[in-house]
Design an enzyme around this catalytic site. Structure first.
Site, PDB file in Angstrom:
ATOM      1  N   ASP A   1       0.853  -1.192   0.000  1.00  0.00           N
ATOM      2  CA  ASP A   1       0.000   0.000   0.000  1.00  0.00           C
ATOM      3  C   ASP A   1       0.892   1.247   0.000  1.00  0.00           C
ATOM      4  O   ASP A   1       1.896   1.317   0.704  1.00  0.00           O
ATOM      5  CB  ASP A   1      -0.923   0.006   1.228  1.00  0.00           C
TER       6      ASP A   1
ATOM      7  N   ASN B   1     -12.828  -2.993   2.337  1.00  0.00           N
ATOM      8  CA  ASN B   1     -13.781  -1.879   2.362  1.00  0.00           C
ATOM      9  C   ASN B   1     -14.663  -1.964   1.120  1.00  0.00           C
ATOM     10  O   ASN B   1     -14.165  -2.214   0.017  1.00  0.00           O
ATOM     11  CB  ASN B   1     -13.023  -0.547   2.379  1.00  0.00           C
TER      12      ASN B   1
ATOM     13  N   HIS C   1     -10.039  -5.267  -3.491  1.00  0.00           N
ATOM     14  CA  HIS C   1      -8.728  -5.445  -2.867  1.00  0.00           C
ATOM     15  C   HIS C   1      -8.914  -5.829  -1.426  1.00  0.00           C
ATOM     16  O   HIS C   1      -9.819  -5.337  -0.749  1.00  0.00           O
ATOM     17  CB  HIS C   1      -7.874  -4.177  -2.977  1.00  0.00           C
ATOM     18  N   MET C   2      -8.047  -6.701  -0.952  1.00  0.00           N
ATOM     19  CA  MET C   2      -8.031  -7.058   0.457  1.00  0.00           C
ATOM     20  C   MET C   2      -6.780  -6.466   1.077  1.00  0.00           C
ATOM     21  O   MET C   2      -5.672  -6.714   0.609  1.00  0.00           O
ATOM     22  CB  MET C   2      -8.060  -8.579   0.626  1.00  0.00           C
TER      23      MET C   2
END
Ligand code: AMP
Length: 120
Positions: free
Chosen positions: A35, A92, A105-106
């Site tokens: 990230d 999310n 995405h996780m």
């Protein structure tokens, strides 16, 4: 529920190689990368390579091979990041979930004590 995929989202551009990423792991069906704004010592995003907007879209529409490939990538990320003491996986989703990027995405977040999941 209609799932409309926007192929101009930033993770679609990453998958096409149009913008760089710090890859942690890749297989035929998934990519895992750091990230850009890490919220903990470990903060990796795992994404499927297919055009899925969200966890519920992916769970409903992805093939067994895509789902297996995705979770194989999750397993590998957990192994290589060394989150043996625990971590949090977050997906999310849409407005209530405050999802910014409309490609499933996780988040795999760990490397420190994270506290409770939601403020009480
Ligand atoms: P979400 O709110 O769950 O959609 O989270 C989107 C995440 O993507 C955030 O944690 C961002 O920091 C991250 N992000 C946005 N752009 C990039 C990028 N180019 N490379 C890596 N991570 C990104």
């Amino acid at each position: 529920m209609m799932f409309d995929y926007d192929d101009q989202n930033i993770f679609a551009k990453i998958l096409r190689g149009e913008i760089p990423n710090k890859t942690v792991f890749e297989n035929d069906h998934a990519l895992a990368f750091e990230d850009i704004q890490p919220q903990a010592p470990v903060h990796v995003l795992v994404i499927p390579k297919g055009p899925y907007v969200s966890l519920d879209h992916f769970a409903a529409a992805a093939s067994a091979e895509e789902q297996a490939g995705f979770f194989a990538a999750v397993a590998e990320v957990c192994k290589v990041t060394g989150v043996d003491e625990g971590f949090r996986a977050i997906a999310n989703t849409r407005g209530h979930g405050v999802q910014d990027v409309p490609h499933f995405h996780m988040h795999i977040i760990g490397g420190t004590q994270l506290g409770r999941m939601l403020p009480k």
